[in-house]
Design an enzyme around this catalytic site. Sequence first.
Site, short mmCIF file in Angstrom:
data_model
loop_
_atom_site.label_atom_id
_atom_site.label_comp_id
_atom_site.label_asym_id
_atom_site.label_seq_id
_atom_site.Cartn_x
_atom_site.Cartn_y
_atom_site.Cartn_z
N LEU A 22 24.25 42.25 37.84
CA LEU A 22 23.80 40.85 37.74
C LEU A 22 24.28 40.03 38.92
O LEU A 22 23.64 39.07 39.34
CB LEU A 22 24.31 40.22 36.44
CG LEU A 22 23.69 40.74 35.14
CD1 LEU A 22 24.40 40.14 33.95
CD2 LEU A 22 22.20 40.44 35.09
N LYS A 24 27.56 39.79 42.32
CA LYS A 24 28.73 40.34 42.99
C LYS A 24 29.51 39.22 43.64
O LYS A 24 28.94 38.19 44.01
CB LYS A 24 28.27 41.32 44.09
CG LYS A 24 28.63 42.76 43.81
CD LYS A 24 28.37 43.65 44.96
CE LYS A 24 29.63 43.85 45.78
NZ LYS A 24 30.79 44.26 44.97
N GLY A 25 30.82 39.38 43.76
CA GLY A 25 31.61 38.38 44.48
C GLY A 25 32.70 39.07 45.26
O GLY A 25 32.70 40.29 45.39
N ASN A 26 33.66 38.27 45.73
CA ASN A 26 34.74 38.86 46.53
C ASN A 26 35.54 39.86 45.73
O ASN A 26 35.83 40.94 46.17
CB ASN A 26 35.70 37.75 46.99
CG ASN A 26 34.93 36.70 47.79
OD1 ASN A 26 33.92 37.03 48.40
ND2 ASN A 26 35.38 35.46 47.75
N PHE A 27 35.93 39.46 44.51
CA PHE A 27 36.89 40.29 43.79
C PHE A 27 36.28 41.00 42.60
O PHE A 27 36.97 41.71 41.90
CB PHE A 27 38.07 39.46 43.28
CG PHE A 27 38.64 38.52 44.31
CD1 PHE A 27 38.92 37.20 43.99
CD2 PHE A 27 38.87 38.95 45.61
CE1 PHE A 27 39.43 36.34 44.93
CE2 PHE A 27 39.38 38.08 46.56
CZ PHE A 27 39.66 36.77 46.21
N GLY A 28 35.03 40.74 42.33
CA GLY A 28 34.52 41.33 41.10
C GLY A 28 33.02 41.52 41.16
O GLY A 28 32.38 41.19 42.15
N LYS A 49 32.07 41.40 33.32
CA LYS A 49 32.66 41.27 34.66
C LYS A 49 33.74 42.32 34.82
O LYS A 49 34.66 42.41 34.00
CB LYS A 49 33.27 39.89 34.87
CG LYS A 49 34.01 39.79 36.21
CD LYS A 49 34.34 38.36 36.60
CE LYS A 49 34.99 38.30 37.98
NZ LYS A 49 35.17 36.91 38.46
N ASP A 143 36.09 26.49 42.99
CA ASP A 143 34.97 27.24 43.58
C ASP A 143 33.64 26.73 43.04
O ASP A 143 32.72 27.50 42.77
CB ASP A 143 35.13 28.74 43.29
CG ASP A 143 34.27 29.59 44.21
OD1 ASP A 143 34.18 30.81 43.98
OD2 ASP A 143 33.66 29.02 45.14
C1 U8P Z 1 33.55 37.03 41.87
C2 U8P Z 1 32.19 36.57 41.46
S1 U8P Z 1 31.61 37.60 40.17
O1 U8P Z 1 31.30 38.90 40.70
O2 U8P Z 1 32.54 37.56 39.08
N1 U8P Z 1 30.22 36.92 39.64
C3 U8P Z 1 29.09 36.62 40.48
C4 U8P Z 1 28.78 35.52 39.46
C5 U8P Z 1 28.44 34.20 40.10
C6 U8P Z 1 28.31 33.22 39.02
N2 U8P Z 1 28.23 32.52 38.18
N3 U8P Z 1 27.79 35.96 38.48
C7 U8P Z 1 27.75 35.67 37.15
C8 U8P Z 1 26.60 36.24 36.68
C9 U8P Z 1 26.03 36.18 35.33
N4 U8P Z 1 24.70 36.36 35.25
C10 U8P Z 1 24.08 36.23 34.05
N5 U8P Z 1 22.74 36.39 33.99
C11 U8P Z 1 21.84 36.72 34.99
C12 U8P Z 1 20.50 36.86 34.64
C13 U8P Z 1 19.54 37.19 35.61
C14 U8P Z 1 19.93 37.38 36.93
C15 U8P Z 1 18.93 37.72 37.98
O3 U8P Z 1 19.25 37.80 39.13
O4 U8P Z 1 17.67 37.91 37.54
C16 U8P Z 1 16.55 37.96 38.45
C17 U8P Z 1 15.54 38.80 37.76
C18 U8P Z 1 16.90 38.56 39.80
C19 U8P Z 1 16.08 36.52 38.63
C20 U8P Z 1 21.27 37.22 37.30
C21 U8P Z 1 22.22 36.89 36.33
N6 U8P Z 1 24.73 35.95 32.90
C22 U8P Z 1 26.07 35.79 32.96
N7 U8P Z 1 26.96 35.47 31.99
C23 U8P Z 1 28.20 35.39 32.51
C24 U8P Z 1 28.15 35.64 33.88
C25 U8P Z 1 26.78 35.89 34.17
C26 U8P Z 1 25.96 36.86 37.77
N8 U8P Z 1 26.73 36.68 38.86
C27 U8P Z 1 30.20 35.62 38.97
#
Ligand code: U8P
Length: 303
Positions: A22, A24-28, A49, A143
């Site tokens: 879903l 990516k970040g620096n640490f996770g 995560k 952040d």
């Molecule tokens: C060190 C940073 S990290 O690595 O810890 N990390 C990166 C971070 C940045 C922030 N915020 N992150 C959180 C989520 C996240 N995504 C979601 N749903 C979705 C649903 C859909 C999509 C998607 O792209 O769909 C299409 C089809 C391409 C449009 C992406 C995410 N639900 C969540 N619930 C709790 C967290 C969470 C994703 N990235 C926190």
Amino acid sequence: ISPAQHDQTLFEERHLRYIHPLGKGNFGSVELCRYDPLGDNTGELVAVKKLQPNKQSTLEDFKKEVKTLSILHCDYIVKYRGVCYSTGRLSMSLVMEYLPNGSLIGYMENNRHNVTPRRMLLFASQICKGMEYLQTLRYVHRDLAARNILVASESLVKIADFGLTKVIPCDKEYYRVTQPGESPIFWYAPESINESRFSHKSDVWSFGVVLHELFCYCDTNSNPKRLCMQEIGHNVQSPSISMQLANILKNNWRLPAPPNCQPKVYNLMKQCWVYNFEERPCFSDLGNQIETIMQDERESPKG
Ligand SMILES: CCS(=O)(=O)N1CC(CC#N)(n2cc(-c3nc(Nc4ccc(C(=O)OC(C)(C)C)cc4)nc4[nH]ccc34)cn2)C1
């Protein structure tokens, strides 16, 4: 009886089915999983995560992040669901509610045509309320950026990713970090760049940058890093980029008004970017000002 059946916050790794990444970040990194104890695909989707331990990030920091999220209960903050301890290995994962619409950046890019200024102000007021709630618990997010805002529905956004969040000690009004690590300096207030000083007022500065991202539809061509680097010029040698950024901010350069942005909204951003942190508004002031602008919008429906 295994503790998992009693304690709703303990997820057994064997029932956590990986689906796809879903974010990516620096640490996770965050992955979509289905928690399916019955093994019939009726289980619920969760966002998990995982910690990518490297020199900067440690299991200790991750445990603090888990603890932080587990005590936050607010409509405008992503919900904690629990933890999953990996068998044998020392690591653990943070289980959160899955928000199907993804990050604000992707959402604004994909829905540019039907997101109105009024909706952006609604999102801004929700982020403001989430930050106000954090402040009551003496947390600074550190952040706050559109990349860390998630879209729950077309009328609800939530603050996510508390990896850099810190509690301000009772006897102080700020938090000073020692290891700056990979700092998102283009969202940082001057005192954070110059002295690694973080407070609710430095979160207000970052909120102003999030407002700018929102009103630029999170367009990559006008993202804060690109606009600041254009102003700095690309002599990436001496002095360091953060020094040059601190200089132009000291000389009163600020991110330019987004195209077609109402003066009242740009004025809000400028209030968040007052050099002296004591003169910046607090989140409750900002919230009231946003509500007022939304009222005016409602009375004279222009956009
Ligand atoms: C060190 C940073 S990290 O690595 O810890 N990390 C990166 C971070 C940045 C922030 N915020 N992150 C959180 C989520 C996240 N995504 C979601 N749903 C979705 C649903 C859909 C999509 C998607 O792209 O769909 C299409 C089809 C391409 C449009 C992406 C995410 N639900 C969540 N619930 C709790 C967290 C969470 C994703 N990235 C926190």
